[in-house]
Write a protein that holds these residues in place. Structure first.
Motif, short mmCIF file in Angstrom:
data_model
loop_
_atom_site.label_atom_id
_atom_site.label_comp_id
_atom_site.label_asym_id
_atom_site.label_seq_id
_atom_site.Cartn_x
_atom_site.Cartn_y
_atom_site.Cartn_z
N GLN A 115 0.69 -1.07 -0.03
CA GLN A 115 0.07 0.15 -0.06
C GLN A 115 0.96 1.27 0.05
O GLN A 115 0.62 2.23 -0.63
CB GLN A 115 -0.88 0.00 1.23
CG GLN A 115 -1.66 1.23 1.29
CD GLN A 115 -2.87 1.23 0.12
OE1 GLN A 115 -3.31 0.18 -0.46
NE2 GLN A 115 -2.99 2.17 -0.33
N MET A 116 2.04 1.32 0.86
CA MET A 116 2.80 2.23 0.82
C MET A 116 3.39 2.48 -0.38
O MET A 116 3.59 3.70 -1.11
CB MET A 116 4.01 2.21 1.81
CG MET A 116 3.37 2.37 3.40
SD MET A 116 4.34 1.98 4.58
CE MET A 116 5.60 3.26 4.47
N THR A 117 3.97 1.48 -1.02
CA THR A 117 4.59 1.49 -2.23
C THR A 117 3.54 2.09 -3.42
O THR A 117 4.15 2.96 -4.14
CB THR A 117 5.31 0.17 -3.01
OG1 THR A 117 5.90 -0.42 -1.82
CG2 THR A 117 5.88 0.31 -4.22
N ASN A 118 2.50 1.83 -3.58
CA ASN A 118 1.42 2.02 -4.44
C ASN A 118 1.17 3.76 -4.07
O ASN A 118 1.40 4.47 -5.08
CB ASN A 118 0.14 1.38 -4.41
CG ASN A 118 0.22 0.14 -4.81
OD1 ASN A 118 1.17 -0.30 -5.58
ND2 ASN A 118 -0.67 -0.87 -4.37
N THR A 119 1.07 4.00 -3.03
CA THR A 119 0.89 5.47 -2.60
C THR A 119 2.03 6.31 -3.00
O THR A 119 1.77 7.42 -3.59
CB THR A 119 0.61 5.69 -1.11
OG1 THR A 119 -0.36 4.94 -0.77
CG2 THR A 119 0.30 7.09 -0.80
N LEU A 120 3.23 6.02 -2.73
CA LEU A 120 4.32 6.51 -2.97
C LEU A 120 4.40 6.66 -4.59
O LEU A 120 5.16 7.78 -5.06
CB LEU A 120 5.39 6.10 -2.18
CG LEU A 120 5.58 6.38 -0.84
CD1 LEU A 120 6.87 5.73 -0.15
CD2 LEU A 120 5.66 7.91 -0.50
N SER A 121 4.49 5.72 -5.28
CA SER A 121 4.57 5.55 -6.57
C SER A 121 3.73 6.73 -7.45
O SER A 121 4.15 7.09 -8.55
CB SER A 121 4.58 4.09 -7.16
OG SER A 121 3.30 3.67 -7.19
N GLY A 122 2.53 6.78 -7.02
CA GLY A 122 1.45 7.69 -7.64
C GLY A 122 1.85 9.29 -7.33
O GLY A 122 1.36 10.32 -7.71
N MET A 123 2.73 9.67 -6.28
CA MET A 123 3.13 10.80 -6.14
C MET A 123 4.05 11.58 -6.91
O MET A 123 5.29 10.70 -7.28
CB MET A 123 3.60 10.80 -4.52
CG MET A 123 2.64 10.44 -3.40
SD MET A 123 3.27 10.33 -1.73
CE MET A 123 3.32 12.14 -1.43
N THR A 124 4.02 12.77 -7.07
CA THR A 124 5.05 13.61 -7.52
C THR A 124 5.65 14.62 -6.74
O THR A 124 4.81 15.31 -6.22
CB THR A 124 4.46 14.22 -9.04
OG1 THR A 124 3.72 13.44 -9.81
CG2 THR A 124 5.39 14.99 -9.72
N VAL A 125 6.83 14.55 -6.92
CA VAL A 125 7.58 15.41 -5.84
C VAL A 125 8.04 16.53 -6.71
O VAL A 125 9.17 16.00 -7.44
CB VAL A 125 8.56 14.76 -4.97
CG1 VAL A 125 9.41 15.55 -4.07
CG2 VAL A 125 8.01 13.40 -4.41
N ARG A 126 7.87 17.72 -6.18
CA ARG A 126 8.50 18.87 -6.93
C ARG A 126 9.26 19.73 -5.82
O ARG A 126 8.98 19.96 -4.82
CB ARG A 126 7.39 19.91 -7.56
CG ARG A 126 6.76 19.21 -8.60
CD ARG A 126 5.73 20.43 -9.31
NE ARG A 126 5.03 19.50 -10.18
CZ ARG A 126 3.77 19.83 -10.63
NH1 ARG A 126 3.54 21.19 -10.41
NH2 ARG A 126 3.04 19.14 -11.39
N HIS A 127 10.46 20.08 -6.08
CA HIS A 127 11.34 20.86 -5.28
C HIS A 127 11.67 22.36 -6.15
O HIS A 127 11.90 22.39 -6.98
CB HIS A 127 12.56 20.14 -4.96
CG HIS A 127 12.62 18.83 -4.29
ND1 HIS A 127 12.47 18.84 -3.20
CD2 HIS A 127 12.64 17.55 -4.88
CE1 HIS A 127 12.30 17.44 -2.55
NE2 HIS A 127 12.56 16.79 -3.81
N THR A 128 11.26 23.24 -5.23
CA THR A 128 11.54 24.57 -5.63
C THR A 128 12.18 25.21 -4.78
O THR A 128 11.95 25.24 -3.51
CB THR A 128 10.38 25.33 -5.86
OG1 THR A 128 9.63 25.14 -4.85
CG2 THR A 128 9.47 24.81 -7.33
#
Length: 143
Positions: A115-128
């Motif tokens: 579940q954690m892997t599925n949740t994290l794989s769908g996230m997009t992380v943007r760094h500004t």
């Protein structure tokens, strides 16, 4: 989050108390007390045996330079199961016993990790990063 915790900590003991009274009326108060003591003793014994095993696996993996992430989750669920067995109540006893059965605990760990892997794989992380520099001369003034 706070209302959920409040409901959990208020309703769970009330449900446990209700079940203890109802089942105690059927099988007798002494039997229910002995059952609670037996599950606490069994839980303590299983927690000790399995806890030592988990600790040894963690130490072995760390000595090999590996991160014992799954073993740490295993230990955390083992601790939760042991605490649940020490609490009075039939629901907590069932939950505690489930968490002290290694195959069921591993199944739960696999599901949580998936579940954690599925949740994290769908996230997009943007760094500004915005940085501002202020140039100045520094000097210390005498007191």
């Amino acid at each position: 989050m706070l209302p959920l915790l409040l409901v959990l900590f208020v309703t769970a003991p009330l449900i446990e108390l209700y079940l203890l009274i109802k089942i105690g009326a059927i099988i007798g108060p002494l039997t229910i007390i002995l059952l609670e003591l037996a599950t606490a003793a069994l839980g303590g014994y299983l927690l000790q045996r399995q806890g030592v095993s988990v600790l040894m696996r963690v130490q072995r993996l760390m000595a090999q330079g590996q991160m014992p992430a799954l073993e740490l989750l295993d230990g955390a669920l083992l601790l939760i199961g042991g605490v649940a067995l020490l609490l009075p109540g039939l629901i907590t006893d069932v939950l505690g016993m489930i968490l002290l059965i290694p195959p069921l605990r591993r199944l739960l760990i696999r599901r949580v990790v998936a579940q954690m892997t599925n949740t994290l794989s769908g996230m997009t992380v943007r760094h500004t990063h915005t940085r501002q520099f202020i140039e100045t001369d520094y000097r210390r003034e005498p007191d």
